[in-house]
Design a protein around this motif. Structure first.
Motif, PDB file in Angstrom:
ATOM      1  N   HIS A 111      44.198 -81.827 -31.554  1.00 50.12           N
ATOM      2  CA  HIS A 111      45.383 -81.160 -32.111  1.00 50.12           C
ATOM      3  C   HIS A 111      45.407 -81.153 -33.640  1.00 50.12           C
ATOM      4  N   SER A 112      44.336 -81.626 -34.267  1.00 46.88           N
ATOM      5  CA  SER A 112      44.327 -81.785 -35.721  1.00 46.88           C
ATOM      6  C   SER A 112      43.574 -80.691 -36.463  1.00 46.88           C
ATOM      7  N   PHE A 113      42.988 -79.755 -35.737  1.00 39.68           N
ATOM      8  CA  PHE A 113      42.170 -78.727 -36.380  1.00 39.68           C
ATOM      9  C   PHE A 113      42.994 -77.520 -36.783  1.00 39.68           C
ATOM     10  N   PRO A 114      42.670 -76.946 -37.937  1.00 41.96           N
ATOM     11  CA  PRO A 114      43.422 -75.776 -38.413  1.00 41.96           C
ATOM     12  C   PRO A 114      43.051 -74.513 -37.636  1.00 41.96           C
ATOM     13  N   ALA A 115      43.899 -73.518 -37.746  1.00 43.55           N
ATOM     14  CA  ALA A 115      43.591 -72.207 -37.178  1.00 43.55           C
ATOM     15  C   ALA A 115      42.284 -71.723 -37.794  1.00 43.55           C
ATOM     16  N   GLY A 116      41.503 -71.032 -37.021  1.00 43.30           N
ATOM     17  CA  GLY A 116      40.235 -70.511 -37.520  1.00 43.30           C
ATOM     18  C   GLY A 116      39.063 -71.453 -37.377  1.00 43.30           C
ATOM     19  N   THR A 117      39.284 -72.626 -36.790  1.00 45.73           N
ATOM     20  CA  THR A 117      38.195 -73.587 -36.605  1.00 45.73           C
ATOM     21  C   THR A 117      37.105 -72.983 -35.718  1.00 45.73           C
ATOM     22  N   VAL A 118      35.866 -73.141 -36.145  1.00 46.02           N
ATOM     23  CA  VAL A 118      34.711 -72.716 -35.353  1.00 46.02           C
ATOM     24  C   VAL A 118      34.392 -73.850 -34.392  1.00 46.02           C
ATOM     25  N   ARG A 119      34.229 -73.521 -33.116  1.00 49.37           N
ATOM     26  CA  ARG A 119      33.950 -74.536 -32.106  1.00 49.37           C
ATOM     27  C   ARG A 119      32.518 -74.388 -31.601  1.00 49.37           C
ATOM     28  N   VAL A 120      31.762 -75.492 -31.674  1.00 49.33           N
ATOM     29  CA  VAL A 120      30.363 -75.498 -31.264  1.00 49.33           C
ATOM     30  C   VAL A 120      30.208 -76.517 -30.138  1.00 49.33           C
ATOM     31  N   THR A 121      29.757 -76.034 -28.982  1.00 43.50           N
ATOM     32  CA  THR A 121      29.513 -76.917 -27.844  1.00 43.50           C
ATOM     33  C   THR A 121      28.017 -76.938 -27.581  1.00 43.50           C
ATOM     34  N   ILE A 122      27.462 -78.143 -27.527  1.00 42.00           N
ATOM     35  CA  ILE A 122      26.029 -78.302 -27.286  1.00 42.00           C
ATOM     36  C   ILE A 122      25.857 -79.036 -25.955  1.00 42.00           C
ATOM     37  N   GLU A 123      25.154 -78.400 -25.031  1.00 41.77           N
ATOM     38  CA  GLU A 123      24.914 -78.984 -23.709  1.00 41.77           C
ATOM     39  C   GLU A 123      23.433 -79.267 -23.534  1.00 41.77           C
ATOM     40  N   LYS A 124      23.106 -80.445 -23.033  1.00 41.83           N
ATOM     41  CA  LYS A 124      21.734 -80.753 -22.655  1.00 41.83           C
ATOM     42  C   LYS A 124      21.444 -79.986 -21.362  1.00 41.83           C
ATOM     43  N   THR A 125      20.316 -79.294 -21.335  1.00 42.34           N
ATOM     44  CA  THR A 125      19.947 -78.555 -20.128  1.00 42.34           C
ATOM     45  C   THR A 125      18.630 -79.043 -19.550  1.00 42.34           C
ATOM     46  N   GLY A 126      18.116 -80.133 -20.099  1.00 43.02           N
ATOM     47  CA  GLY A 126      16.882 -80.726 -19.597  1.00 43.02           C
ATOM     48  C   GLY A 126      15.899 -80.992 -20.721  1.00 43.02           C
ATOM     49  N   GLY A 127      15.321 -82.189 -20.734  1.00 40.78           N
ATOM     50  CA  GLY A 127      14.349 -82.535 -21.773  1.00 40.78           C
ATOM     51  C   GLY A 127      14.920 -82.312 -23.155  1.00 40.78           C
ATOM     52  N   SER A 128      14.240 -81.501 -23.953  1.00 43.50           N
ATOM     53  CA  SER A 128      14.727 -81.204 -25.304  1.00 43.50           C
ATOM     54  C   SER A 128      15.447 -79.859 -25.352  1.00 43.50           C
ATOM     55  N   ARG A 131      21.790 -75.776 -24.660  1.00 42.92           N
ATOM     56  CA  ARG A 131      22.558 -74.535 -24.716  1.00 42.92           C
ATOM     57  C   ARG A 131      23.630 -74.763 -25.779  1.00 42.92           C
ATOM     58  N   ILE A 132      23.622 -73.937 -26.802  1.00 43.00           N
ATOM     59  CA  ILE A 132      24.566 -74.067 -27.912  1.00 43.00           C
ATOM     60  C   ILE A 132      25.499 -72.875 -27.866  1.00 43.00           C
ATOM     61  N   HIS A 133      26.775 -73.150 -27.661  1.00 44.06           N
ATOM     62  CA  HIS A 133      27.767 -72.076 -27.617  1.00 44.06           C
ATOM     63  C   HIS A 133      28.607 -72.166 -28.892  1.00 44.06           C
ATOM     64  N   ILE A 134      28.649 -71.085 -29.646  1.00 37.19           N
ATOM     65  CA  ILE A 134      29.400 -71.033 -30.898  1.00 37.19           C
ATOM     66  C   ILE A 134      30.556 -70.050 -30.718  1.00 37.19           C
ATOM     67  N   ASP A 135      31.782 -70.566 -30.847  1.00 33.64           N
ATOM     68  CA  ASP A 135      32.975 -69.760 -30.698  1.00 33.64           C
ATOM     69  C   ASP A 135      33.649 -69.643 -32.065  1.00 33.64           C
ATOM     70  N   GLN A 136      33.552 -68.465 -32.659  1.00 30.13           N
ATOM     71  CA  GLN A 136      34.132 -68.232 -33.980  1.00 30.13           C
ATOM     72  C   GLN A 136      35.473 -67.529 -33.893  1.00 30.13           C
ATOM     73  N   SER A 137      36.070 -67.495 -32.698  1.00 31.24           N
ATOM     74  CA  SER A 137      37.347 -66.799 -32.524  1.00 31.24           C
ATOM     75  C   SER A 137      38.528 -67.588 -33.109  1.00 31.24           C
ATOM     76  N   GLY A 138      38.323 -68.891 -33.333  1.00 33.02           N
ATOM     77  CA  GLY A 138      39.391 -69.709 -33.918  1.00 33.02           C
ATOM     78  C   GLY A 138      40.428 -70.143 -32.919  1.00 33.02           C
ATOM     79  N   GLY A 139      40.206 -69.901 -31.635  1.00 30.69           N
ATOM     80  CA  GLY A 139      41.166 -70.312 -30.597  1.00 30.69           C
ATOM     81  C   GLY A 139      40.996 -71.770 -30.224  1.00 30.69           C
ATOM     82  N   THR A 140      41.791 -72.202 -29.273  1.00 33.76           N
ATOM     83  CA  THR A 140      41.702 -73.589 -28.809  1.00 33.76           C
ATOM     84  C   THR A 140      40.602 -73.710 -27.778  1.00 33.76           C
ATOM     85  N   PRO A 141      40.040 -74.910 -27.617  1.00 36.18           N
ATOM     86  CA  PRO A 141      38.920 -75.088 -26.684  1.00 36.18           C
ATOM     87  C   PRO A 141      39.334 -74.905 -25.231  1.00 36.18           C
TER      88      PRO A 141
END
Length: 141
Positions: A111-128, A131-141
């Motif tokens: 709840h501490s992030f300002p509007a417009g925050t870019v959200r980056v989710t990194i998921e391990k999909t095996g070994g090295s 999957r990197i998901h970059i959401d530049q919409s500024g919405g909530t996760p």
């Protein structure tokens, strides 16, 4: 946008690419399990901003500051107990600094992030592989 990374250097490259889309005051909230590659992503972000600093995880210090034309403030919230602790270390001041904030373990202060925050989710999909998901919409996760 979703990026598939097959190495630590490709994860850093995704960070370098995002740096080109950021401006003063941008905030990047990072999500991902331990060892997912959040710090590698921030290392690339720093390189993309032209910073020459050695980027390491600020797990024990909470925040590392990397000076430059646009400074980078790299937070790791893994050890904080609640959002109040974030404000105790001057979160508001960092938000107003004109630098770029990159925050690992962002779910600890959702709840501490300002509007417009870019959200980056990194998921391990095996070994090295990641999957990197970059959401530049500024919405909530």
């Amino acid at each position: 946008m979703t990026i598939i990374s097959n190495s630590e250097s490709e994860t850093a490259q995704a960070g370098r690419a995002l740096a080109a889309a950021l401006s003063r005051g941008s905030c990047v909230a990072l999500y991902g399990d331990l060892g997912a590659g959040k710090t590698s992503f921030v290392r690339g972000l720093a390189e993309g901003l032209g910073l020459k600093a050695r980027v390491t995880s600020p797990t024990f210090t909470i925040v590392n500051e990397y000076p430059g034309d646009i400074p980078l403030f790299h937070f790791d919230l893994y050890r904080i107990e609640n959002e109040d602790e974030l404000f105790d270390i001057g979160w508001d001041d960092y938000l107003e600094s004109g630098g770029i904030l990159a925050v690992e373990w962002s779910e600890k202060a959702a709840h501490s992030f300002p509007a417009g925050t870019v959200r980056v989710t990194i998921e391990k999909t095996g070994g090295s592989s990641r999957r990197i998901h970059i959401d530049q919409s500024g919405g909530t996760p």
